[in-house]
Design a protein around this motif. Structure first.
Motif, PDB file in Angstrom:
ATOM      1  N   LYS A 129       9.871   6.946   8.628  1.00  0.00           N
ATOM      2  CA  LYS A 129      11.223   6.334   8.526  1.00  0.00           C
ATOM      3  C   LYS A 129      10.947   4.873   9.206  1.00  0.00           C
ATOM      4  O   LYS A 129      11.553   3.941   8.554  1.00  0.00           O
ATOM      5  CB  LYS A 129      12.241   7.125   9.565  1.00  0.00           C
ATOM      6  CG  LYS A 129      13.511   6.304   9.728  1.00  0.00           C
ATOM      7  CD  LYS A 129      14.248   6.425   8.462  1.00  0.00           C
ATOM      8  CE  LYS A 129      15.386   5.619   8.615  1.00  0.00           C
ATOM      9  NZ  LYS A 129      16.416   5.864   7.352  1.00  0.00           N
ATOM     10  N   VAL A 130      10.152   4.855  10.076  1.00  0.00           N
ATOM     11  CA  VAL A 130      10.125   3.647  10.671  1.00  0.00           C
ATOM     12  C   VAL A 130       8.984   2.490   9.619  1.00  0.00           C
ATOM     13  O   VAL A 130       9.416   1.230   9.602  1.00  0.00           O
ATOM     14  CB  VAL A 130       9.010   3.535  11.753  1.00  0.00           C
ATOM     15  CG1 VAL A 130       7.593   3.794  11.744  1.00  0.00           C
ATOM     16  CG2 VAL A 130       9.173   2.138  12.848  1.00  0.00           C
ATOM     17  N   PRO A 186       3.559  -3.334   0.879  1.00  0.00           N
ATOM     18  CA  PRO A 186       3.655  -2.044   1.321  1.00  0.00           C
ATOM     19  C   PRO A 186       2.743  -1.085   0.423  1.00  0.00           C
ATOM     20  O   PRO A 186       2.570  -1.441  -0.855  1.00  0.00           O
ATOM     21  CB  PRO A 186       5.178  -1.691   0.918  1.00  0.00           C
ATOM     22  CG  PRO A 186       5.570  -2.826  -0.126  1.00  0.00           C
ATOM     23  CD  PRO A 186       4.693  -3.918   0.180  1.00  0.00           C
ATOM     24  N   ILE A 187       2.250  -0.274   0.988  1.00  0.00           N
ATOM     25  CA  ILE A 187       1.298   0.673   0.349  1.00  0.00           C
ATOM     26  C   ILE A 187       2.008   2.169   0.516  1.00  0.00           C
ATOM     27  O   ILE A 187       2.435   2.547   1.559  1.00  0.00           O
ATOM     28  CB  ILE A 187      -0.002   0.753   1.210  1.00  0.00           C
ATOM     29  CG1 ILE A 187      -0.689  -0.498   1.174  1.00  0.00           C
ATOM     30  CG2 ILE A 187      -0.985   1.922   0.457  1.00  0.00           C
ATOM     31  CD1 ILE A 187      -1.988  -0.665   1.877  1.00  0.00           C
ATOM     32  N   ALA A 188       2.273   2.388  -0.684  1.00  0.00           N
ATOM     33  CA  ALA A 188       3.043   4.001  -0.705  1.00  0.00           C
ATOM     34  C   ALA A 188       2.236   5.040  -1.336  1.00  0.00           C
ATOM     35  O   ALA A 188       1.216   4.880  -1.726  1.00  0.00           O
ATOM     36  CB  ALA A 188       4.147   4.018  -1.725  1.00  0.00           C
ATOM     37  N   GLY A 196       6.042   7.750  -3.454  1.00  0.00           N
ATOM     38  CA  GLY A 196       6.944   6.644  -3.327  1.00  0.00           C
ATOM     39  C   GLY A 196       7.048   6.448  -1.707  1.00  0.00           C
ATOM     40  O   GLY A 196       7.755   5.307  -1.352  1.00  0.00           O
ATOM     41  N   SER A 197       6.588   7.367  -0.856  1.00  0.00           N
ATOM     42  CA  SER A 197       7.019   7.036   0.393  1.00  0.00           C
ATOM     43  C   SER A 197       5.877   5.976   1.133  1.00  0.00           C
ATOM     44  O   SER A 197       4.747   5.997   0.692  1.00  0.00           O
ATOM     45  CB  SER A 197       6.578   8.197   1.263  1.00  0.00           C
ATOM     46  OG  SER A 197       7.630   9.253   0.788  1.00  0.00           O
ATOM     47  N   ILE A 198       6.493   5.020   1.793  1.00  0.00           N
ATOM     48  CA  ILE A 198       5.657   3.852   2.268  1.00  0.00           C
ATOM     49  C   ILE A 198       4.874   4.434   3.600  1.00  0.00           C
ATOM     50  O   ILE A 198       5.504   4.995   4.342  1.00  0.00           O
ATOM     51  CB  ILE A 198       6.373   2.765   2.435  1.00  0.00           C
ATOM     52  CG1 ILE A 198       6.891   1.968   1.482  1.00  0.00           C
ATOM     53  CG2 ILE A 198       5.537   1.879   3.349  1.00  0.00           C
ATOM     54  CD1 ILE A 198       8.086   1.061   1.427  1.00  0.00           C
ATOM     55  N   ILE A 209      -0.006   9.750   8.880  1.00  0.00           N
ATOM     56  CA  ILE A 209       0.654   9.850   7.510  1.00  0.00           C
ATOM     57  C   ILE A 209      -0.223   8.881   6.599  1.00  0.00           C
ATOM     58  O   ILE A 209       0.213   8.934   5.073  1.00  0.00           O
ATOM     59  CB  ILE A 209       2.108   9.572   7.511  1.00  0.00           C
ATOM     60  CG1 ILE A 209       2.158   7.925   7.908  1.00  0.00           C
ATOM     61  CG2 ILE A 209       2.948  10.149   8.134  1.00  0.00           C
ATOM     62  CD1 ILE A 209       3.554   7.213   7.811  1.00  0.00           C
ATOM     63  N   TYR A 210      -1.285   8.511   7.010  1.00  0.00           N
ATOM     64  CA  TYR A 210      -2.162   7.399   6.204  1.00  0.00           C
ATOM     65  C   TYR A 210      -3.506   7.510   6.447  1.00  0.00           C
ATOM     66  O   TYR A 210      -3.988   7.555   7.378  1.00  0.00           O
ATOM     67  CB  TYR A 210      -1.319   5.837   6.585  1.00  0.00           C
ATOM     68  CG  TYR A 210      -2.498   4.770   5.832  1.00  0.00           C
ATOM     69  CD1 TYR A 210      -2.482   4.893   4.424  1.00  0.00           C
ATOM     70  CD2 TYR A 210      -3.269   4.120   6.266  1.00  0.00           C
ATOM     71  CE1 TYR A 210      -3.519   4.081   3.585  1.00  0.00           C
ATOM     72  CE2 TYR A 210      -3.917   2.929   5.759  1.00  0.00           C
ATOM     73  CZ  TYR A 210      -3.895   2.797   4.390  1.00  0.00           C
ATOM     74  OH  TYR A 210      -4.633   2.123   3.640  1.00  0.00           O
ATOM     75  N   SER A 211      -4.175   7.878   5.199  1.00  0.00           N
ATOM     76  CA  SER A 211      -5.544   7.988   5.044  1.00  0.00           C
ATOM     77  C   SER A 211      -5.860   7.327   3.930  1.00  0.00           C
ATOM     78  O   SER A 211      -5.516   7.375   2.586  1.00  0.00           O
ATOM     79  CB  SER A 211      -6.188   9.194   5.112  1.00  0.00           C
ATOM     80  OG  SER A 211      -7.631   9.475   4.693  1.00  0.00           O
TER      81      SER A 211
END
Length: 589
Positions: A117-118, A206-208, A212-214, A238-240
């Motif tokens: 969300k952020v 932005p990287i998704a 589609g979730s950023i 949430i990001y690797s």
């Protein structure tokens, strides 16, 4: 034990169409009572991956992997069971019940949702800033790079102003707490305990995920002396970066539809290619391609055209990426650009049509590699031929398809003037060391599983009510020493607590990967080995025969000793042997 109620899992299994789920990753075709496609877990050219919609399981006859819809998501997405359940529940519209004792898991899930969300809110703020007077210079730079407004909108580009804590203040005002902002990587804590915006005075990209979730951002420097040129989000829950391909969420449909992907290095390479009409383009974001990214791309295609920078660094990256993709079973071509041009610069100078033409005349990577490697060698020399062959063997051995390996061997032989049979033999020898997803040592061979075991397992999936009656006839001792002892013993236990129709799905969920692969492999056969009750009787008969042999062995031992006090013991054993013989005869009629 699952933290979700079993009734909820049963309902979710019933509603989560396994064919529909798997088709998001693997093209499937109807084949009789099941569906077939190329396995996403190992490289193959002939479909050996089967999905049974009615029984809710998948199985690959090539690598042995199998399981239910939850197991597929766990393996494909590299996630745990709880996350697989939540993803399926969200997709099929089921509310996830509260989990007993699941406070830690609930906290993790809540944090991931808050992080997503952020990032969504931050991306919207960056877009607003780009469109505002403060973003005038950024918009000018984008125009100078030839990036059109529609591409800016499609990529979601934005701008981060120069203030130290403008984004932090904005996000705090939106209700996000400071610890979350630090964990998101959008702000960073300095040594003096100051917390400031990570991205300042940068063009924001932005990287998704492919969904589609950023999940992250890249900040591009706007001044020549601004370092680093690209500032990226750190890894977070949430990001690797090794698991994300830039732009795939926009182009995955075209990649699947057209049957290939164009892989470029950077963000603006992708932007220019996309504007040029290259629809199936994705980017590795300037980092070395990883096996996880290769596996992600394989969900959508098995063909890739690499379009990297022609400088030494770019060609080195192209070679590493190509070898990785070949190892993963991709068909790889290389598009060559003039020295000094990357896809971004080439399109700006020569136009989109010229770039598309370069892609059309791309060369198969393995042919390109042979020519490139062969340049410094004198093939009139035996030493040169041996050295060249040695360099090629390592690459050739990594090609998973035997036919493709032989074709590569023939090209090597032709180039180096070596007999084709010699090269093929050397490559096959080198390829022996390669392992499949589940080796023979790891996966119990069907040949060691008795026909009665196969029949019971097949009926567990296809005839659960009849299987329940058969399992009720068995005792734990009937299963001792069997390859499938744990599987059948677990099935017996489940039948006492679970409705028969629900047992197959619950059983698959509780087995490990190797056991699940064995079960789905047997279940994928068109018919069972024998009726379940006959199989249960056969296992009982085998047990009694084992016990009879053990009793006879003990009788022989005591008689050989000739001790006077053993006569009563021998008589008892003899009666036990006669009882076993009678039971065996009864089961044999």
């Amino acid at each position: 034990m699952s933290l979700f109620p079993q009734s909820f899992l049963d309902d979710l299994r019933a509603q989560a169409d396994i064919v529909q789920v798997i088709q998001d990753y693997v093209p499937l075709k109807k084949a009789g009572a099941s569906y077939k496609g190329l396995c996403p877990f190992h490289a193959e050219k002939t479909p050996s991956f089967h999905v049974n919609r009615e029984r809710g399981f998948f199985h690959c006859f090539g690598c042995g992997t199998g399981g239910d819809v939850f197991k597929f998501l766990e393996l494909q997405e590299r996630i745990g069971f709880q996350d697989a359940v939540r993803r399926l529940a969200q997709r099929f519209g089921l509310a996830v019940p509260e989990m007993a004792g699941g406070s830690e898991s609930e906290r993790d899930t809540a944090e991931r949702e808050a992080l997503l969300k952020v990032h969504e809110v931050a991306a919207a703020r960056f877009r607003e800033q780009l469109a505002s007077p403060a973003g005038t210079r950024s918009r000018q730079q984008l125009r100078e790079r030839g990036i059109r407004p529609d591409t800016i909108e499609r990529l979601g580009l934005g701008y981060a102003g120069p203030a130290r804590d403008a984004l932090k203040g904005w996000l705090l005002a939106q209700g996000f707490d400071l610890p979350l902002l630090v964990r998101s990587g959008l702000v960073s804590e300095r040594e003096n305990a100051q917390i400031v915006d990570r991205f300042r005075g940068r063009l924001m990209i932005p990287i998704a995920r492919d969904s589609g979730s950023i999940v992250a951002f890249a900040g591009r420097a706007m001044d020549a002396d601004q370092q680093p040129k690209y500032l990226n989000s750190p890894e977070t829950p949430i990001y690797s970066k090794s698991r994300v391909l830039y732009g795939l969420h926009l182009t995955k449909g075209d990649v699947r539809r057209l049957g290939y992907a164009v892989l470029v290095e950077g963000y603006f390479d992708l932007a220019q290619a996309l504007q040029a009409g290259v629809l199936p383009v994705v980017a590795a974001c300037g980092t070395a391609l990883t096996p996880q990214q290769g596996q992600l791309l394989r969900r959508f295609t098995s063909k890739v055209v690499l379009s990297y920078d022609p400088d030494a660094a770019g060609q080195g990256a192209a070679a590493r990426s190509s070898q990785l993709l070949v190892t993963e079973g991709f068909q790889v071509n290389v598009a060559l650009l003039p020295p000094g041009d990357d896809p971004d610069g080439f399109v700006r100078k020569h136009g989109g049509a010229a770039y598309v033409e370069r892609l059309k005349v791309s060369r198969p990577y393995l042919e390109y590699l042979i020519d490139l490697t062969a340049e410094p060698y004198d093939f009139g020399s035996d030493d040169s031929r041996r050295e060249f062959l040695g360099r090629m063997l390592t690459i050739a051995a990594q090609i998973p398809d035997a036919a493709q390996r032989d074709q590569f061997a023939d090209r090597i032989a032709h180039k180096a003037r070596i007999t084709e049979e010699v090269v093929r033999a050397e490559i096959r020898k080198a390829a022996v060391e390669r392992r499949t997803a589940l080796t023979e040592r790891e996966l119990p061979a069907f040949g060691r599983v008795k026909q009665a075991e196969k029949g019971l397992i097949w009926s567990l999936v296809h005839e659960p009510v009849e299987a329940a009656r058969a399992l009720a006839e068995l005792e734990p001792a009937d299963l001792n020493g069997l390859v499938t002892e744990h599987v059948l013993d677990l099935a017996r236990t489940l039948h006492t607590d679970t409705a028969a129709a629900a047992v197959p799905a619950v059983l698959l969920a509780r087995l490990n990967q190797v056991e699940a692969a064995l079960v789905t492999g047997i279940a994928a056969e068109p018919v069972g080995a024998a009726p379940p009750l006959a199989c249960a009787q056969a296992l009982k008969r085998l047990r009694f025969e084992r016990e009879r042999a053990e009793v006879q062995q003990e009788i022989d031992r005591l008689q050989d000793q000739g001790a006077e006090g053993d006569s009563r013991r021998i008589e008892a054993l003899w009666q036990r042997k006669m009882d076993l013989v009678q039971r065996i005869e009864t089961l044999s009629t």
